[in-house]
Design a protein around this motif. Structure first.
Motif, PDB file in Angstrom:
ATOM      1  N   VAL A  57       0.828  -1.204   0.000  1.00 23.01           N
ATOM      2  CA  VAL A  57       0.000   0.000   0.000  1.00 23.01           C
ATOM      3  C   VAL A  57       0.862   1.254   0.000  1.00 23.01           C
ATOM      4  CG1 VAL A  57      -1.693   1.333   1.333  1.00 23.01           C
ATOM      5  CG2 VAL A  57      -1.932  -1.152   1.127  1.00 23.01           C
ATOM      6  N   GLU A  58       1.953   1.246   0.758  1.00 18.22           N
ATOM      7  CA  GLU A  58       2.817   2.429   0.822  1.00 18.22           C
ATOM      8  C   GLU A  58       3.418   2.723  -0.542  1.00 18.22           C
ATOM      9  OE1 GLU A  58       6.735   4.097   3.263  1.00 18.22           O
ATOM     10  OE2 GLU A  58       5.894   2.121   3.746  1.00 18.22           O
ATOM     11  N   ARG A  59       3.821   1.688  -1.276  1.00 17.60           N
ATOM     12  CA  ARG A  59       4.380   1.869  -2.614  1.00 17.60           C
ATOM     13  C   ARG A  59       3.310   2.458  -3.564  1.00 17.60           C
ATOM     14  NH1 ARG A  59       8.591  -0.656  -5.730  1.00 17.60           N
ATOM     15  NH2 ARG A  59       8.027  -0.834  -7.935  1.00 17.60           N
ATOM     16  N   ALA A  60       2.058   1.982  -3.451  1.00 13.69           N
ATOM     17  CA  ALA A  60       0.994   2.506  -4.300  1.00 13.69           C
ATOM     18  C   ALA A  60       0.718   3.978  -4.007  1.00 13.69           C
ATOM     19  CB  ALA A  60      -0.282   1.689  -4.101  1.00 13.69           C
ATOM     20  N   ALA A  61       0.784   4.348  -2.713  1.00 10.18           N
ATOM     21  CA  ALA A  61       0.569   5.751  -2.348  1.00 10.18           C
ATOM     22  C   ALA A  61       1.688   6.631  -2.903  1.00 10.18           C
ATOM     23  CB  ALA A  61       0.472   5.892  -0.835  1.00 10.18           C
ATOM     24  N   LEU A  62       2.937   6.140  -2.844  1.00  9.33           N
ATOM     25  CA  LEU A  62       4.052   6.899  -3.414  1.00  9.33           C
ATOM     26  C   LEU A  62       3.897   7.030  -4.927  1.00  9.33           C
ATOM     27  CD1 LEU A  62       7.073   5.441  -1.373  1.00  9.33           C
ATOM     28  CD2 LEU A  62       6.201   7.792  -1.313  1.00  9.33           C
ATOM     29  N   ALA A  63       3.442   5.983  -5.588  1.00  6.76           N
ATOM     30  CA  ALA A  63       3.232   6.036  -7.039  1.00  6.76           C
ATOM     31  C   ALA A  63       2.220   7.127  -7.390  1.00  6.76           C
ATOM     32  CB  ALA A  63       2.760   4.681  -7.552  1.00  6.76           C
ATOM     33  N   HIS A  64       1.191   7.252  -6.556  1.00  5.39           N
ATOM     34  CA  HIS A  64       0.181   8.294  -6.786  1.00  5.39           C
ATOM     35  C   HIS A  64       0.802   9.683  -6.689  1.00  5.39           C
ATOM     36  CE1 HIS A  64      -3.625  10.486  -5.195  1.00  5.39           C
ATOM     37  NE2 HIS A  64      -3.527  10.600  -6.503  1.00  5.39           N
ATOM     38  N   ARG A  65       1.654   9.888  -5.680  1.00  4.81           N
ATOM     39  CA  ARG A  65       2.291  11.195  -5.494  1.00  4.81           C
ATOM     40  C   ARG A  65       3.268  11.494  -6.626  1.00  4.81           C
ATOM     41  NH1 ARG A  65       4.892  11.979   0.198  1.00  4.81           N
ATOM     42  NH2 ARG A  65       5.084  14.083  -0.706  1.00  4.81           N
ATOM     43  N   ILE A  66       4.065  10.497  -7.030  1.00  2.00           N
ATOM     44  CA  ILE A  66       5.035  10.715  -8.116  1.00  2.00           C
ATOM     45  C   ILE A  66       4.306  11.052  -9.411  1.00  2.00           C
ATOM     46  CG2 ILE A  66       6.804   9.590  -9.529  1.00  2.00           C
ATOM     47  CD1 ILE A  66       7.503   7.901  -7.006  1.00  2.00           C
ATOM     48  N   ALA A  67       3.179  10.371  -9.678  1.00  2.00           N
ATOM     49  CA  ALA A  67       2.411  10.649 -10.895  1.00  2.00           C
ATOM     50  C   ALA A  67       1.922  12.095 -10.903  1.00  2.00           C
ATOM     51  CB  ALA A  67       1.220   9.690 -10.987  1.00  2.00           C
ATOM     52  N   GLN A  68       1.484  12.598  -9.755  1.00  2.00           N
ATOM     53  CA  GLN A  68       1.033  13.987  -9.700  1.00  2.00           C
ATOM     54  C   GLN A  68       2.174  14.953 -10.000  1.00  2.00           C
ATOM     55  OE1 GLN A  68      -1.845  15.145  -6.516  1.00  2.00           O
ATOM     56  NE2 GLN A  68      -1.400  13.078  -5.714  1.00  2.00           N
ATOM     57  N   LEU A  69       3.353  14.658  -9.483  1.00  2.00           N
ATOM     58  CA  LEU A  69       4.496  15.535  -9.733  1.00  2.00           C
ATOM     59  C   LEU A  69       4.858  15.556 -11.213  1.00  2.00           C
ATOM     60  CD1 LEU A  69       6.627  14.545  -6.607  1.00  2.00           C
ATOM     61  CD2 LEU A  69       5.696  16.826  -7.087  1.00  2.00           C
ATOM     62  N   TYR A  70       4.827  14.415 -11.850  1.00  2.00           N
ATOM     63  CA  TYR A  70       5.113  14.381 -13.291  1.00  2.00           C
ATOM     64  C   TYR A  70       4.034  15.135 -14.082  1.00  2.00           C
ATOM     65  CZ  TYR A  70       9.124  11.207 -13.281  1.00  2.00           C
ATOM     66  OH  TYR A  70      10.381  10.674 -13.123  1.00  2.00           O
ATOM     67  N   LEU A  71       2.777  14.968 -13.694  1.00  2.00           N
ATOM     68  CA  LEU A  71       1.703  15.665 -14.411  1.00  2.00           C
ATOM     69  C   LEU A  71       1.800  17.174 -14.224  1.00  2.00           C
ATOM     70  CD1 LEU A  71      -1.342  13.323 -13.689  1.00  2.00           C
ATOM     71  CD2 LEU A  71      -0.184  13.657 -15.871  1.00  2.00           C
ATOM     72  N   SER A  72       2.324  17.620 -13.090  1.00  2.00           N
ATOM     73  CA  SER A  72       2.417  19.058 -12.838  1.00  2.00           C
ATOM     74  C   SER A  72       3.422  19.747 -13.749  1.00  2.00           C
ATOM     75  CB  SER A  72       2.774  19.318 -11.371  1.00  2.00           C
ATOM     76  OG  SER A  72       4.095  18.880 -11.080  1.00  2.00           O
ATOM     77  N   THR A  73       4.290  18.980 -14.424  1.00  2.00           N
ATOM     78  CA  THR A  73       5.222  19.587 -15.385  1.00  2.00           C
ATOM     79  C   THR A  73       4.522  19.957 -16.683  1.00  2.00           C
ATOM     80  OG1 THR A  73       5.856  17.492 -16.438  1.00  2.00           O
ATOM     81  CG2 THR A  73       7.071  18.152 -14.439  1.00  2.00           C
ATOM     82  N   ASP A  74       3.371  19.323 -16.953  1.00  2.00           N
ATOM     83  CA  ASP A  74       2.556  19.568 -18.148  1.00  2.00           C
ATOM     84  C   ASP A  74       3.316  19.247 -19.436  1.00  2.00           C
ATOM     85  OD1 ASP A  74       0.057  20.199 -19.147  1.00  2.00           O
ATOM     86  OD2 ASP A  74       0.589  22.270 -19.598  1.00  2.00           O
ATOM     87  N   LEU A  75       4.186  18.257 -19.374  1.00  2.00           N
ATOM     88  CA  LEU A  75       4.925  17.796 -20.546  1.00  2.00           C
ATOM     89  C   LEU A  75       4.360  16.452 -20.990  1.00  2.00           C
ATOM     90  CD1 LEU A  75       8.581  18.656 -19.476  1.00  2.00           C
ATOM     91  CD2 LEU A  75       7.101  19.945 -21.015  1.00  2.00           C
ATOM     92  N   ALA A  76       4.238  16.265 -22.311  1.00  2.00           N
ATOM     93  CA  ALA A  76       3.617  15.049 -22.841  1.00  2.00           C
ATOM     94  C   ALA A  76       4.369  13.794 -22.404  1.00  2.00           C
ATOM     95  CB  ALA A  76       3.541  15.133 -24.360  1.00  2.00           C
ATOM     96  N   LYS A  77       5.717  13.830 -22.429  1.00  2.00           N
ATOM     97  CA  LYS A  77       6.479  12.625 -22.072  1.00  2.00           C
ATOM     98  C   LYS A  77       6.273  12.265 -20.600  1.00  2.00           C
ATOM     99  CE  LYS A  77      10.809  15.125 -21.131  1.00  2.00           C
ATOM    100  NZ  LYS A  77      12.258  15.205 -21.458  1.00  2.00           N
ATOM    101  N   HIS A  78       6.065  13.275 -19.769  1.00  2.00           N
ATOM    102  CA  HIS A  78       5.845  13.007 -18.355  1.00  2.00           C
ATOM    103  C   HIS A  78       4.441  12.475 -18.096  1.00  2.00           C
ATOM    104  CE1 HIS A  78       9.310  15.956 -17.215  1.00  2.00           C
ATOM    105  NE2 HIS A  78       9.748  14.740 -17.488  1.00  2.00           N
ATOM    106  N   ARG A  79       3.474  12.817 -18.967  1.00  2.00           N
ATOM    107  CA  ARG A  79       2.137  12.250 -18.822  1.00  2.00           C
ATOM    108  C   ARG A  79       2.175  10.731 -18.993  1.00  2.00           C
ATOM    109  NH1 ARG A  79      -1.009  16.639 -22.606  1.00  2.00           N
ATOM    110  NH2 ARG A  79      -0.901  18.405 -21.147  1.00  2.00           N
ATOM    111  N   ARG A  80       2.988  10.290 -19.960  1.00  2.00           N
ATOM    112  CA  ARG A  80       3.084   8.847 -20.179  1.00  2.00           C
ATOM    113  C   ARG A  80       3.721   8.156 -18.974  1.00  2.00           C
ATOM    114  NH1 ARG A  80       3.844  10.782 -25.534  1.00  2.00           N
ATOM    115  NH2 ARG A  80       6.084  11.041 -25.236  1.00  2.00           N
ATOM    116  N   LEU A  81       4.730   8.791 -18.367  1.00  2.00           N
ATOM    117  CA  LEU A  81       5.316   8.230 -17.156  1.00  2.00           C
ATOM    118  C   LEU A  81       4.300   8.201 -16.024  1.00  2.00           C
ATOM    119  CD1 LEU A  81       8.863   9.903 -17.144  1.00  2.00           C
ATOM    120  CD2 LEU A  81       8.362   7.460 -17.329  1.00  2.00           C
ATOM    121  N   ALA A  82       3.511   9.287 -15.928  1.00  2.00           N
ATOM    122  CA  ALA A  82       2.510   9.358 -14.869  1.00  2.00           C
ATOM    123  C   ALA A  82       1.500   8.229 -14.998  1.00  2.00           C
ATOM    124  CB  ALA A  82       1.808  10.710 -14.910  1.00  2.00           C
ATOM    125  N   LEU A  83       1.095   7.915 -16.248  1.00  2.00           N
ATOM    126  CA  LEU A  83       0.129   6.830 -16.443  1.00  2.00           C
ATOM    127  C   LEU A  83       0.687   5.500 -15.938  1.00  2.00           C
ATOM    128  CD1 LEU A  83      -1.425   7.580 -19.965  1.00  2.00           C
ATOM    129  CD2 LEU A  83      -2.528   7.766 -17.728  1.00  2.00           C
TER     130      LEU A  83
END
Length: 726
Positions: A57-83
């Motif tokens: 569960v802790e790893r899944a919560a961290l994945a959620h936070r990392i995805a938000q950080l990548y999405l906040s860059t608003d770059l297309a390549k980071h959106r794919r990483l966020a997914l």
């Protein structure tokens, strides 16, 4: 010089605000949205280091936070990483699991992975079936996709998702909001009204809910309720929104108000305003419309008059056409507004088209293609100017309006393939030209009425007040325009209303007209013979005593099977002239003017000073009529020692050539454009008569018209007081 007056009559022979009413897809703030680039990537590095050394569960919560950080860059390549991170976070049971699922589907939608987005939003409802937020997210997805080309099937799917949301939690306001918006998009106004009311149960100050409630009431033709709902909404709205709704900003220009100023506002008021700015301004000088419209009170009154002239139910206390305009503003905002960008729907090109002309009769969507079948478009009813440029590698969206009043098409194109529509060049010109000629186009609910309506009026002096008589005639026809007989089982309902200059209704009457009001029956009741050569018609009138001022008379005539027609007259009741000054009433044109016998069974409306008079509001006579009757009153005629008056009366008819416009009533007329008819004119020299009880002379005359050929004519009546001083 002897006092002389001339009268003219035309006769014819045959505070707070909101971004938008549309459904918002605004996401909660992302972690990292307020960080600098260096801070954002530093946090990503630290969280990824932790991510590599944790699990569950802790790893899944961290994945959620990392995805938000990548999405906040608003770059297309980071959106794919966020997914990739979100894929892992969605299925674990941690506090952010729902938001991770929502964020994954929403990101896919932004990237135009539409199939994945839909699948993931549906999966979210399967994982969280009891959470109304999951169904709201699915509804928002379908609503956003439907808006791209106004896809009714998608709007219907959005409605079903929002319905599931309210079933999951009847207190969830966003669910009711989305349901109301979807139903308005579908023009399903009954359920939309219910959803708007439910929204108000949980958010009483929700301005958008009042707006959607008002639009729903208009769609259900509940106009009084609609007015009350819009009043509540506008009281809570910002000045900018009220300017669009109440003042027509962006849709009704000063040019459209010019005619309202000229014929609908009290001339004395306009003269006072002009004299304030131009001290030498005199009666009869040309009024500067732009100058008087600078006065806020005049502009608001002119706008009211503009809407009155548009209204087909003028006797009503509410203006149905203005309410329809408000409903269209709501629809445009629902369909084309963007709450996330704070863009109102009526500011877009498609939204302006909705407001001005309503929803199109049909639309054609063409995906990018190298070949467009223009012949097929024309066959389907598309009407674009020949100079229209049709790009080959863009999305195309054609709107067509087809009605008896207008038939034209608008072309919108999108080179981004992302539904960022813009009007094609000639479409922009078409929209500007049509908006200049007619700000808005409404369905004419009187177009299919199975009767004609004619209205006229005449003013008579009665001491300090004036007696104003309003006449109306209705000729019954079938749907092909052929005369039909009256059926007393379905009388015509007549509603009269008189409004003062402040638009306060000062009088209201209702009448039911049956066959006893047919001109044929009234003629025979007066002991005359009805020839039956002309189409019969119902006849009625209203009389009111009015003080000097500016008034509006409105009349609505309706029946369940024959439909409805309305008409209105703007009337300036003048003050009494100085004592001793010769004055004439208006002329009343009539088909009958005969002595009245009390034994005759005829409504008192048609009896005046011992005469039975049947006015003809249309001013029309048949080719078989030989005589036209005219009634008027003369005031302040001098008297001889025996209290008898002594005056000349002359009647002269002029033919109105084609293309020449003349006023219906007025003392000033340029006769040089008219053709004098000889020897039709009649002169009664040195008439002597007594006075009516009120102290004026009652006069009726006969004018022979049997030799006149069909056309339009002016009847000129001149009275010369032979006892008046020079």
């Amino acid at each position: 010089m002897r006092p002389t007056l001339i009268l003219v009559l035309i006769l014819a022979l045959p505070v707070a605000t909101w971004a938008s009413l549309s459904v918002s897809v605004t996401d909660p703030p992302l972690e990292g949205a307020r960080l600098t680039t260096d801070e954002r990537f530093a946090r990503i590095d630290s969280l990824e280091a932790l991510y590599d050394h944790t699990d569950g569960v802790e790893r899944a919560a961290l994945a959620h936070r990392i995805a938000q950080l990548y999405l906040s860059t608003d770059l297309a390549k980071h959106r794919r990483l966020a997914l990739q991170y979100l894929d892992e976070s969605v299925y674990a049971k941690h506090d952010g699991a729902f938001d991770a699922g929502r964020l994954r589907a929403r990101t896919a939608q932004k990237m135009r992975y539409t199939r994945d987005a839909r699948s993931w939003f549906e999966e979210l409802t399967a994982i969280h079936p009891e959470d109304p937020r999951s169904h709201v997210q699915l509804g928002r997805f379908h609503f956003g996709e439907a808006k791209r080309i106004l896809d009714q099937k998608r709007f219907s799917t959005a409605r079903m998702a929002y319905t599931a949301a309210v079933q999951a939690d009847t207190t969830h306001a966003p669910a009711w909001y989305g349901l109301a918006a979807s139903l308005i998009a579908l023009e399903n106004f009954g359920p939309a009204l219910m959803a708007s009311r439910k929204l108000l149960e949980w958010e009483r100050t929700r301005r958008a809910a009042w707006m959607m409630m008002g639009a729903s009431h208009v769609g259900r033709r509940e106009f009084d309720e609609a007015q009350r709902a819009f009043d509540r909404a506008l009281a809570l709205s910002s000045p900018a929104v009220r300017a669009v709704f109440e003042h027509g900003r962006g849709f009704v220009s000063p040019q459209h108000l010019a005619s309202a100023v000229k014929f609908g506002i009290d001339p004395s008021r306009l003269n006072r305003i002009m004299q304030e700015h131009q001290p030498g301004f005199g009666y009869g000088d040309e009024v500067d419309v732009e100058l008087v419209l600078a006065d806020q009170a005049v502009r608001e009154q002119a706008l009211d008059i503009y809407w009155q002239t548009q209204d087909t139910w003028p006797s009503s206390l509410v203006n149905r056409r203005r309410l329809e305009y408000w409903k269209r503003l709501v629809e445009a905002d629902v369909l084309f507004g963007d709450p996330d960008a704070a863009r109102r729907g009526w500011t877009t090109e498609m939204g302006r088209a909705i407001v001005r002309w309503g929803r199109p009769d049909f639309m054609i969507y063409e995906p990018p293609s190298s070949a467009v079948d223009l012949e097929d478009w024309r066959y389907r009813g598309v009407r674009l100017p020949p100079s229209t440029y049709i790009p080959s590698q863009e999305q195309l969206w054609v709107w067509t309006y087809r009605s008896p009043a207008a038939w034209f098409s608008l072309l919108f194109t999108d080179a981004t393939y992302n539904s960022r529509w813009r009007a094609e060049g000639t479409t922009v010109q078409t929209m500007l030209a049509r908006a200049k000629a007619q700000p808005m186009l409404f369905f004419d609910d009187s177009a299919n009425a199975q009767f004609d309506l004619f209205v006229d009026n005449a003013t008579f002096a009665r001491g300090p007040e004036r007696r104003v008589e309003f006449y109306a005639s209705m000729r019954l026809v079938d749907r092909f325009g052929n005369p039909v007989d009256m059926d007393d089982r379905e009388p015509l309902l007549v509603e009269w209303a008189i409004y003062d200059d402040a638009e306060e209704r000062i009088d209201y009457r209702r009448q039911e007209l049956t066959s006893d009001r047919l001109r044929s029956n009234l003629t025979e009741s007066l002991g005359q013979i009805w020839s039956g050569d002309d189409a019969d018609e119902l006849l009625t009138q209203l009389a009111a005593r009015l003080e000097p001022g500016h008034y509006r008379l409105a009349i609505d005539v309706s029946s369940p099977s024959r439909g409805h027609r309305g008409a209105q007259i703007y009337l300036n009741v003048p003050t009494s002239p100085p004592p001793g000054l010769l004055e004439l009433s208006d002329l009343v044109l009539a088909t009958e003017f005969v002595p009245f016998d009390p034994e005759q069974d005829i409504p008192s409306d048609f009896v005046k000073y011992a005469f039975g008079i049947l006015p003809t509001p249309a001013g029309q006579f048949s080719s078989t009529d030989q005589t036209a009757y005219v009634y008027f009153e003369a005031y302040n005629l001098d008297q001889d020692a025996t209290r008898r008056t002594h005056f000349n009366v002359s009647y002269q008819i002029y033919r109105v050539p084609r293309g020449v416009d003349v006023a219906l009533k007025g003392a000033e007329l340029d006769l040089s454009d008219l053709e004098k008819m000889d020897p039709v004119g009649l002169t009664f020299v040195e008439e002597r008569t007594g006075l009516a009880p009120e102290g004026h002379v009652v006069k009726g005359g006969e004018v022979e018209i049997g030799d006149l050929r069909p056309g339009r004519y002016v009847l000129l009546v001149e009275v010369e007081d032979l006892l008046g001083e020079a």
